[in-house]
Design a protein around this motif. Structure first.
Motif, PDB file in Angstrom:
ATOM      1  N   GLY A 120       0.768  -1.235   0.000  1.00 50.14           N
ATOM      2  CA  GLY A 120       0.000   0.000   0.000  1.00 50.14           C
ATOM      3  C   GLY A 120       0.794   1.278   0.000  1.00 50.14           C
ATOM      4  O   GLY A 120       0.399   2.259  -0.633  1.00 50.14           O
ATOM      5  N   PHE A 121       1.940   1.338   0.690  1.00 50.49           N
ATOM      6  CA  PHE A 121       2.626   2.611   0.882  1.00 50.49           C
ATOM      7  C   PHE A 121       4.042   2.616   0.305  1.00 50.49           C
ATOM      8  O   PHE A 121       4.361   3.427  -0.553  1.00 50.49           O
ATOM      9  CB  PHE A 121       2.664   2.961   2.377  1.00 50.49           C
ATOM     10  CG  PHE A 121       1.304   3.191   2.961  1.00 50.49           C
ATOM     11  CD1 PHE A 121       0.696   4.437   2.876  1.00 50.49           C
ATOM     12  CD2 PHE A 121       0.613   2.153   3.569  1.00 50.49           C
ATOM     13  CE1 PHE A 121      -0.580   4.647   3.404  1.00 50.49           C
ATOM     14  CE2 PHE A 121      -0.653   2.347   4.097  1.00 50.49           C
ATOM     15  CZ  PHE A 121      -1.251   3.596   4.014  1.00 50.49           C
ATOM     16  N   ALA A 122       4.884   1.739   0.794  1.00 49.22           N
ATOM     17  CA  ALA A 122       6.277   1.713   0.329  1.00 49.22           C
ATOM     18  C   ALA A 122       6.762   0.266   0.347  1.00 49.22           C
ATOM     19  O   ALA A 122       7.510  -0.130   1.244  1.00 49.22           O
ATOM     20  CB  ALA A 122       7.158   2.589   1.224  1.00 49.22           C
ATOM     21  N   PRO A 123       6.348  -0.536  -0.625  1.00 46.76           N
ATOM     22  CA  PRO A 123       6.735  -1.956  -0.640  1.00 46.76           C
ATOM     23  C   PRO A 123       8.255  -2.128  -0.580  1.00 46.76           C
ATOM     24  O   PRO A 123       9.003  -1.352  -1.194  1.00 46.76           O
ATOM     25  CB  PRO A 123       6.177  -2.459  -1.974  1.00 46.76           C
ATOM     26  CG  PRO A 123       5.068  -1.515  -2.297  1.00 46.76           C
ATOM     27  CD  PRO A 123       5.504  -0.180  -1.778  1.00 46.76           C
ATOM     28  N   TYR A 124       8.681  -3.128   0.173  1.00 52.29           N
ATOM     29  CA  TYR A 124      10.105  -3.432   0.302  1.00 52.29           C
ATOM     30  C   TYR A 124      10.425  -4.657  -0.539  1.00 52.29           C
ATOM     31  O   TYR A 124       9.798  -5.713  -0.378  1.00 52.29           O
ATOM     32  CB  TYR A 124      10.457  -3.685   1.770  1.00 52.29           C
ATOM     33  CG  TYR A 124      11.825  -4.300   1.967  1.00 52.29           C
ATOM     34  CD1 TYR A 124      12.970  -3.676   1.472  1.00 52.29           C
ATOM     35  CD2 TYR A 124      11.979  -5.509   2.642  1.00 52.29           C
ATOM     36  CE1 TYR A 124      14.225  -4.229   1.641  1.00 52.29           C
ATOM     37  CE2 TYR A 124      13.228  -6.070   2.821  1.00 52.29           C
ATOM     38  CZ  TYR A 124      14.346  -5.429   2.318  1.00 52.29           C
ATOM     39  OH  TYR A 124      15.595  -5.990   2.484  1.00 52.29           O
ATOM     40  N   VAL A 125      11.387  -4.520  -1.439  1.00 55.87           N
ATOM     41  CA  VAL A 125      11.788  -5.617  -2.321  1.00 55.87           C
ATOM     42  C   VAL A 125      13.093  -6.213  -1.803  1.00 55.87           C
ATOM     43  O   VAL A 125      14.126  -5.535  -1.795  1.00 55.87           O
ATOM     44  CB  VAL A 125      11.947  -5.129  -3.774  1.00 55.87           C
ATOM     45  CG1 VAL A 125      12.363  -6.288  -4.675  1.00 55.87           C
ATOM     46  CG2 VAL A 125      10.646  -4.506  -4.273  1.00 55.87           C
ATOM     47  N   ARG A 126      13.025  -7.445  -1.390  1.00 58.78           N
ATOM     48  CA  ARG A 126      14.179  -8.129  -0.796  1.00 58.78           C
ATOM     49  C   ARG A 126      14.814  -9.094  -1.797  1.00 58.78           C
ATOM     50  O   ARG A 126      14.160 -10.001  -2.292  1.00 58.78           O
ATOM     51  CB  ARG A 126      13.712  -8.902   0.440  1.00 58.78           C
ATOM     52  CG  ARG A 126      14.766  -9.778   1.090  1.00 58.78           C
ATOM     53  CD  ARG A 126      14.112 -10.652   2.137  1.00 58.78           C
ATOM     54  NE  ARG A 126      15.057 -11.541   2.806  1.00 58.78           N
ATOM     55  CZ  ARG A 126      14.702 -12.504   3.663  1.00 58.78           C
ATOM     56  NH1 ARG A 126      13.416 -12.684   3.946  1.00 58.78           N
ATOM     57  NH2 ARG A 126      15.618 -13.270   4.221  1.00 58.78           N
ATOM     58  N   PRO A 127      16.080  -8.924  -2.137  1.00 61.61           N
ATOM     59  CA  PRO A 127      16.742  -9.887  -3.013  1.00 61.61           C
ATOM     60  C   PRO A 127      16.845 -11.251  -2.322  1.00 61.61           C
ATOM     61  O   PRO A 127      17.141 -11.331  -1.128  1.00 61.61           O
ATOM     62  CB  PRO A 127      18.137  -9.284  -3.228  1.00 61.61           C
ATOM     63  CG  PRO A 127      18.005  -7.841  -2.834  1.00 61.61           C
ATOM     64  CD  PRO A 127      16.965  -7.807  -1.762  1.00 61.61           C
ATOM     65  N   ILE A 128      16.590 -12.312  -3.062  1.00 63.05           N
ATOM     66  CA  ILE A 128      16.688 -13.669  -2.531  1.00 63.05           C
ATOM     67  C   ILE A 128      17.911 -14.331  -3.161  1.00 63.05           C
ATOM     68  O   ILE A 128      17.958 -14.549  -4.374  1.00 63.05           O
ATOM     69  CB  ILE A 128      15.414 -14.484  -2.828  1.00 63.05           C
ATOM     70  CG1 ILE A 128      14.200 -13.809  -2.187  1.00 63.05           C
ATOM     71  CG2 ILE A 128      15.579 -15.922  -2.339  1.00 63.05           C
ATOM     72  CD1 ILE A 128      14.261 -13.699  -0.668  1.00 63.05           C
ATOM     73  N   GLN A 129      18.892 -14.642  -2.342  1.00 62.13           N
ATOM     74  CA  GLN A 129      20.162 -15.161  -2.839  1.00 62.13           C
ATOM     75  C   GLN A 129      20.280 -16.684  -2.741  1.00 62.13           C
ATOM     76  O   GLN A 129      21.111 -17.274  -3.438  1.00 62.13           O
ATOM     77  CB  GLN A 129      21.317 -14.544  -2.037  1.00 62.13           C
ATOM     78  CG  GLN A 129      21.405 -13.030  -2.120  1.00 62.13           C
ATOM     79  CD  GLN A 129      22.461 -12.485  -1.181  1.00 62.13           C
ATOM     80  OE1 GLN A 129      22.365 -12.615   0.043  1.00 62.13           O
ATOM     81  NE2 GLN A 129      23.497 -11.897  -1.752  1.00 62.13           N
ATOM     82  N   LYS A 130      19.507 -17.300  -1.867  1.00 60.18           N
ATOM     83  CA  LYS A 130      19.704 -18.727  -1.608  1.00 60.18           C
ATOM     84  C   LYS A 130      18.398 -19.514  -1.755  1.00 60.18           C
ATOM     85  O   LYS A 130      17.850 -20.028  -0.766  1.00 60.18           O
ATOM     86  CB  LYS A 130      20.276 -18.918  -0.200  1.00 60.18           C
ATOM     87  CG  LYS A 130      21.624 -18.251   0.033  1.00 60.18           C
ATOM     88  CD  LYS A 130      22.713 -18.845  -0.846  1.00 60.18           C
ATOM     89  CE  LYS A 130      24.044 -18.154  -0.622  1.00 60.18           C
ATOM     90  NZ  LYS A 130      25.100 -18.689  -1.512  1.00 60.18           N
ATOM     91  N   PRO A 131      17.873 -19.622  -2.987  1.00 59.05           N
ATOM     92  CA  PRO A 131      16.678 -20.460  -3.163  1.00 59.05           C
ATOM     93  C   PRO A 131      17.007 -21.916  -2.889  1.00 59.05           C
ATOM     94  O   PRO A 131      18.160 -22.354  -3.049  1.00 59.05           O
ATOM     95  CB  PRO A 131      16.322 -20.240  -4.640  1.00 59.05           C
ATOM     96  CG  PRO A 131      17.622 -19.887  -5.289  1.00 59.05           C
ATOM     97  CD  PRO A 131      18.378 -19.076  -4.264  1.00 59.05           C
ATOM     98  N   VAL A 132      16.003 -22.660  -2.476  1.00 58.73           N
ATOM     99  CA  VAL A 132      16.181 -24.096  -2.244  1.00 58.73           C
ATOM    100  C   VAL A 132      16.159 -24.804  -3.596  1.00 58.73           C
ATOM    101  O   VAL A 132      15.235 -24.608  -4.390  1.00 58.73           O
ATOM    102  CB  VAL A 132      15.072 -24.639  -1.324  1.00 58.73           C
ATOM    103  CG1 VAL A 132      15.190 -26.153  -1.184  1.00 58.73           C
ATOM    104  CG2 VAL A 132      15.153 -23.964   0.042  1.00 58.73           C
ATOM    105  N   ALA A 133      17.166 -25.584  -3.869  1.00 58.77           N
ATOM    106  CA  ALA A 133      17.280 -26.270  -5.153  1.00 58.77           C
ATOM    107  C   ALA A 133      16.046 -27.136  -5.407  1.00 58.77           C
ATOM    108  O   ALA A 133      15.585 -27.857  -4.531  1.00 58.77           O
ATOM    109  CB  ALA A 133      18.539 -27.135  -5.180  1.00 58.77           C
TER     110      ALA A 133
END
Length: 212
Positions: A120-133
């Motif tokens: 709604g106001f200021a979405p936070y975008v978090r980089p994901i570095q370690k996806p589960v294979a």
């Protein structure tokens, strides 16, 4: 990410531990009562205490062995956050429509996995570095694509579409996945008092997220 071991911290301990996101904010208060706030970090950083998950002597021994193999703070490792380890906002099974990771332009083939918090106001975008294979599902323009159309680097979270499958201009690229947090021990010394542990005391085992 250098100095990192692609190994998961003992899961039975991690899922009973405590922790969460941390931010760094400077606050200046004026004589008028007003204040000015400034975010020193663009990205949040997670901290955990694995000590809360150590309930048995066997678990404690496993953590000590894990600590020694990582050489204390020297090498990072994967950590499973019980609260936040899925692309789904509700923490359920990943869906290929969970998270937007880009818009096709007909030429770009690589996209970074991210997770967005809020709307709604200021979405936070978090980089994901370690996806589960093996957990990644991808959709282009709302339609799930076969796993043979892309590759994912499980050590960086970068999704690369293969030749002949590059997203067309204007197509929304979405993804669903499970993920771990890259962390390291936040101490070079584990103080273990077995007499206190037998009496129910919790050893302190601090961990801190590694940001790329």
């Amino acid at each position: 990410m250098t100095g990192f071991h692609e190994i998961l911290f003992p899961l039975d301990v991690a899922l009973k531990s405590a922790g969460g996101p941390e931010r760094r904010t400077d606050i200046v208060s004026f004589g008028s009562g007003r204040e000015q706030r400034n975010a020193r970090w663009a990205q949040s950083r997670r901290r955990y205490d694995a000590g809360y998950g150590v309930k048995t002597l066997e678990a404690l021994q496993a953590v000590v062995a894990f600590f020694e193999e990582r050489r204390g703070q020297l090498y990072g490792f994967r950590w499973r956050d019980r609260l936040d380890h899925s692309s789904s906002a509700q923490g359920g099974a990943p869906s290929p429509l969970d998270q937007g990771i880009g818009i096709g332009d007909g030429a770009t083939a690589a996209f970074q996995l991210v997770k967005t918090y809020g709307a709604g106001f200021a979405p936070y975008v978090r980089p994901i570095q370690k996806p589960v294979a093996g957990s990644l599902r991808v959709a282009v323009g709302g339609n799930e694509v076969a796993g043979s159309a892309f590759a994912c680097d499980a050590t960086t979270g970068l999704v690369s579409f293969l030749a002949g499958h590059i997203p067309p201009p204007g197509a929304a690229i979405t993804a669903g996945f499970s993920f771990d947090v890259p962390v390291r021990f936040d101490t070079d010394y584990l103080e273990v008092d077995l007499s206190a542990f037998a009496a129910g005391a919790i050893p302190k085992i601090p961990l801190v997220e590694i940001r790329g």
